[in-house]
Scaffold this motif. Structure first.
Motif, mmCIF file in Angstrom:
data_model
loop_
_atom_site.group_PDB
_atom_site.id
_atom_site.type_symbol
_atom_site.label_atom_id
_atom_site.label_comp_id
_atom_site.label_asym_id
_atom_site.label_seq_id
_atom_site.Cartn_x
_atom_site.Cartn_y
_atom_site.Cartn_z
ATOM 1 N N ARG A 222 1.026 -1.114 0.098
ATOM 2 C CA ARG A 222 0.215 0.200 -0.007
ATOM 3 C C ARG A 222 0.955 0.959 -0.262
ATOM 4 O O ARG A 222 2.076 1.544 0.589
ATOM 5 C CB ARG A 222 -0.546 -0.002 1.166
ATOM 6 N N GLU A 370 -4.104 -5.501 -7.100
ATOM 7 C CA GLU A 370 -4.391 -6.257 -5.675
ATOM 8 C C GLU A 370 -6.037 -6.499 -6.766
ATOM 9 O O GLU A 370 -6.923 -5.973 -6.909
ATOM 10 C CB GLU A 370 -5.090 -4.832 -4.864
ATOM 11 N N ARG A 396 -3.855 -11.632 -1.892
ATOM 12 C CA ARG A 396 -5.099 -10.913 -3.211
ATOM 13 C C ARG A 396 -3.522 -9.986 -3.667
ATOM 14 O O ARG A 396 -4.055 -9.029 -4.706
ATOM 15 C CB ARG A 396 -6.075 -9.702 -3.086
ATOM 16 N N LEU A 397 -2.398 -9.911 -3.603
ATOM 17 C CA LEU A 397 -2.109 -9.010 -4.717
ATOM 18 C C LEU A 397 -1.164 -9.561 -6.142
ATOM 19 O O LEU A 397 0.083 -10.877 -5.213
ATOM 20 C CB LEU A 397 -0.880 -8.823 -2.949
ATOM 21 N N TYR A 399 2.121 -8.280 -7.839
ATOM 22 C CA TYR A 399 2.400 -7.553 -8.027
ATOM 23 C C TYR A 399 4.337 -7.579 -8.856
ATOM 24 O O TYR A 399 4.863 -8.680 -9.096
ATOM 25 C CB TYR A 399 2.807 -7.145 -6.388
#
Ligand SMILES: *Cc1c(COP(=O)(O)O)cnc(C)c1O
Length: 430
Positions: A222, A370, A396-397, A399
């Protein structure tokens, strides 16, 4: 050579990060790495989207880092740091003092990121002892991550790191609500109210605030608003609290600034660095602090700072880190990271419209998708490997944080693989 038998031995006997020994997810054998490519045992090449967890910022097998390692090895691989110093430690520490904010001038060389955090927290405790007070509470943020050793774990997000498992064993610290205002959102003062309330209520007991500036990494990827960090600094000043910035993930350019604190123009009292410090070649970390904190620690009853690991200041690691920082200081990362940021914005942000996606966000050389549902790790990992990319999602990432020298073409291969992965329902848990 890597045989099926080796893979089987690995599965039976070797622990990997956060895995079950009974039912481990598959591991992929990597036998070589070069630039942005990882080479699998079967000869396949993968574009690396992870920089080996923020670390390999210059890519793999870099000739300058290899040469620094070989030169140091020919002189001396290791020597104890108690009562002895050596050129590599001095060269590295000079660079660290020069490139970090002016107030940070005392360097502790630690062996890993978690230990750098332990050292920072111990510095804060001993600082208060030096001032004749016993303060043992830390104020931190939910959704944070600071490492896996016990003191560090006690300031990690209580849910992600399962504080319930360690109840009665972990010290209990104060957790402010995780910042909600994103990096580019309009600032809302309400975002800071929980932190302000906790600081006001408990400041007499608080030894230090510890947080990841701007980017909360392993706790959720985040990016929060710089005003939040500015207000933390202001409250620390008002109440005389130390501010520990954990830049182990963000240090050395990843967020688009050399250090993430620069987004807010804030200087911490204690700074933790690690991960990219050696360009990902080997483990080394550092905790920097001010002369005032160091002097106050030395006034505590112990008379000294109570920490000194066996491999402190390892010359091989210091020599490689010094060369990596020399490369960082040359500044090419600035154009590289800016180019990665623009490309990630073009190629990842539109995925925000995909029905599987809750949010897409980009800061510096970090791109995050996400998703609504947690990923099916095994299926998604296999899909990515078959697509010739190394991307390691969690929760849920999905990246990306590629090495800075990645080509536009290779980066597109990574973002296309993510885009295509989103279309398969089997890549997500129901
Ligand atoms: C990775 C990380 C750590 C822990 O570092 P290790 O080298 O894995 O012990 C601590 N803090 C942050 C912010 C990190 O990203």
């Amino acid at each position: 050579m890597f045989t099926p038998d080796d893979l089987d031995f690995d599965r039976q006997h070797i622990w990997h990060p956060y895995t079950s020994m009974r039912d481990p997810l598959p591991c992929y054998p990597v036998v070589a790495a070069q630039g942005c490519q990882l080479q699998l045992a079967d000869g396949r090449e993968l574009v690396d989207g992870m920089s080996s967890w923020w670390a390999a910022i210059h890519g793999y097998n870099h000739p300058r880092l290899n040469q620094a390692l070989q030169q140091q090895m020919a002189q001396m691989s290791h020597v104890m740091f108690g009562g002895i110093t050596h050129p590599a430690a001095v060269a590295l520490s000079r660079q660290l003092v020069a490139m970090t904010p002016e107030a940070l001038e005392c360097v502790f060389l630690a062996d890993s990121g978690s230990i750098a955090v332990e050292v920072a927290m111990k510095m804060a405790l001993q600082y208060w002892l030096g001032r004749g007070e016993r303060r043992q509470t830390f104020l931190t943020l939910k959704r944070g991550y600071h490492g896996d050793t016990f003191a560090a774990m006690a300031v990690c997000d209580p849910e992600n790191s399962m504080h319930s498992l360690w109840r009665g064993y972990l010290p209990e610290h104060l957790f402010a609500a995780a910042p909600q205002c994103g990096f580019t959102d309009t600032w809302d003062d309400a975002d800071f109210s929980d932190f302000a309330r906790l600081a006001e209520q408990h400041h007499r007991d608080i030894a230090a605030v510890i947080l990841e500036p701007i980017v909360q990494g392993a706790g959720g990827m985040r990016f929060y608003h710089p005003r939040y960090l500015q207000q933390v600094r202001a409250l620390c000043d008002r109440y005389g609290l130390l501010l520990i910035a954990d830049e182990i993930a963000t240090g050395f350019g990843r967020s688009g600034k050399l250090f993430a604190c620069e987004h807010a123009g804030v200087t911490p009292d204690i700074l933790c660095l690690g991960k990219a410090l050696t360009g990902g070649m080997m483990t080394l970390a550092a905790t920097l602090t001010t002369r005032e904190v160091a002097d106050t620690i030395s006034r505590s009853a112990a008379g000294c700072f109570m920490h000194g690991p066996t491999f402190m200041g390892n010359p091989l690691a210091c020599a490689v880190a010094a060369e990596s920082l020399a490369m960082v200081a040359e500044g090419e990362w600035q154009t590289q990271v800016a180019a990665i940021e623009q490309q990630l914005q073009r190629e990842l942000l539109p995925l925000q419209l995909h029905p599987a996606v809750a949010q897409a966000r980009v800061l510096g050389a970090i791109g995050v998708i996400e998703t609504h549902q947690p990923v099916n790790m095994a299926a998604l990992q296999q899909f990515f490997v078959e697509r010739g990319v190394w991307i390691r999602p969690f929760g849920r990432l999905i990246y990306l944080m590629p090495p800075y020298l990645i080509s536009a073409q290779a980066l597109s291969q990574l973002t296309r693989a993510i885009r295509d992965a989103l279309d398969h329902a089997g890549h997500f848990q129901p």
